[in-house]
Design an enzyme around this catalytic site. Structure first.
Site, PDB file in Angstrom:
ATOM      1  N   LYS A 179      50.263  42.805  39.309  1.00  0.00           N
ATOM      2  CA  LYS A 179      49.771  44.108  39.727  1.00  0.00           C
ATOM      3  C   LYS A 179      50.956  45.023  40.062  1.00  0.00           C
ATOM      4  CE  LYS A 179      45.886  44.790  41.101  1.00  0.00           C
ATOM      5  NZ  LYS A 179      44.683  45.461  40.525  1.00  0.00           N
ATOM      6  N   TYR A 298      38.641  35.509  38.525  1.00  0.00           N
ATOM      7  CA  TYR A 298      38.217  36.909  38.417  1.00  0.00           C
ATOM      8  C   TYR A 298      37.650  37.136  37.025  1.00  0.00           C
ATOM      9  CZ  TYR A 298      39.210  41.947  37.509  1.00  0.00           C
ATOM     10  OH  TYR A 298      39.142  43.258  37.137  1.00  0.00           O
TER      11      TYR A 298
END
Length: 320
Positions: A179, A298
């Site tokens: 990220k 996820y």
């Protein structure tokens, strides 16, 4: 008289000779049959022997099987950061957006693993049909962009099940991601740089049922800062991981000197998966402002996902 006796003797001799070779042929035939015919008992044992899916079947004892519901009573936590286990074996802050299960721990082959189980449609906290279910852990990001700044995560993963839909493009579950925000706008407010996507490979289990037996691992990486969808990301095949196989992983995201120009730097997301290196130079490094890592489970657009993590560590270095 002698002629008759001779003929009789000759005829008897011929019968004896023929009988001798007939016995020899029968013996040879029996020997050949013994060489090629499988003993009935042995043949039966071979048929009953279960098909071996892989050498890691001892590691899938904690796999959930059978029917299930989208949500489970008592698992609809009201906030993303709760609940969690005190002193969990997995590092990082919990982000639980699934009403199917909570984070728990299980021991497999004397190793304690964090359990991340999610189902399609189980995100009970975000608006319907917006964000995918997840149980992840986030790690404090490196906020510096100087050469030598990085965030480094290590862990051991076991993949037992990932999402399955009617479309191959929608199959799979992310097990970790890099990220980091950037300057100049564009894309999500908290963009993913690259995500590591496990897609199912099917085969037969010991009962002859079709099941997920291994997982092709891909890196879903941005083409431009803030990129999303087919135009902004591309999917690159990395490796295959057997179901249940304990696989050591290192993911490091940071900044290093550009070897072709010492006045410039590279923003990188380098992974080592099962001993193999898979490096990625992030586009537009001058725009990057962070290096971050999340891991867990996820995305599950169909079915269920079951991911296990153990031996997690994290290191962060920040340089101006």
């Amino acid at each position: 008289m002698k002629t008759i006796n001779f003929k009789i003797t000759l005829i008897v001799a011929l019968f004896v000779f023929a009988g001798f070779y007939s016995c020899q042929d029968d013996d040879t035939s029996e020997i050949i049959e013994e060489e090629i015919v499988v003993d009935p008992e042995e043949e039966e044992e071979v048929e009953e022997e279960p098909e071996v899916v892989g050498p890691y079947s001892i590691y899938v004892e904690d796999e959930l099987k059978g029917s299930y519901t989208t949500c489970t009573d008592g698992k609809n936590n009201p906030k993303r950061d709760a609940p969690d286990i005190s002193n969990s074996v997995n590092i990082g802050a919990i982000d639980d957006r699934s009403c199917y299960a909570d984070y728990e721990e299980v021991t497999a082959n004397d190793v304690v693993y964090g359990v991340y189980n999610i189902t399609d449609g189980s995100n009970h906290l975000d608006a319907v049909n917006t964000l995918q279910p997840r149980i992840e852990r986030s790690l404090a990001r490196s906020q510096k962009t100087g050469v030598g700044s990085y965030a480094k995560f290590t862990g051991r993963v076991r993949i037992l099940e990932v999402g399955k839909t009617t479309s191959e493009g929608s199959d799979g579950t992310y097990i970790m991601q890099a990220k980091g925000k950037h300057t100049g706008g564009g894309g999500s407010a908290d963009p993913a740089i690259c995500l590591y996507l496990a897609k199912p490979v099917y085969g037969k289990d010991s009962s002859g049922n079709t099941t997920q037996v291994s997982f092709d691992l891909y890196r879903e990486q941005i083409k431009v800062r803030g990129g999303s969808g087919a135009s902004g990301r591309e999917v690159v095949y990395l490796t295959n991981i057997e179901k249940g196989k304990p696989t050591d992983i290192v993911l490091e995201v940071g900044f290093r000197v550009d070897p072709s120009d010492a006045t410039k730097k590279i923003h990188y997301a380098d992974a080592v998966i099962g001993g193999e290196s898979f490096n990625f130079n992030i586009p537009e490094p001058e725009r990057g402002t962070q290096s971050g890592i999340r891991y867990g489970a996820y995305r599950v657009k169909g079915g269920r996902a079951q991911i296990r993590w153990a031996n997690t560590t994290y290191e962060r270095v920040e340089k101006d």
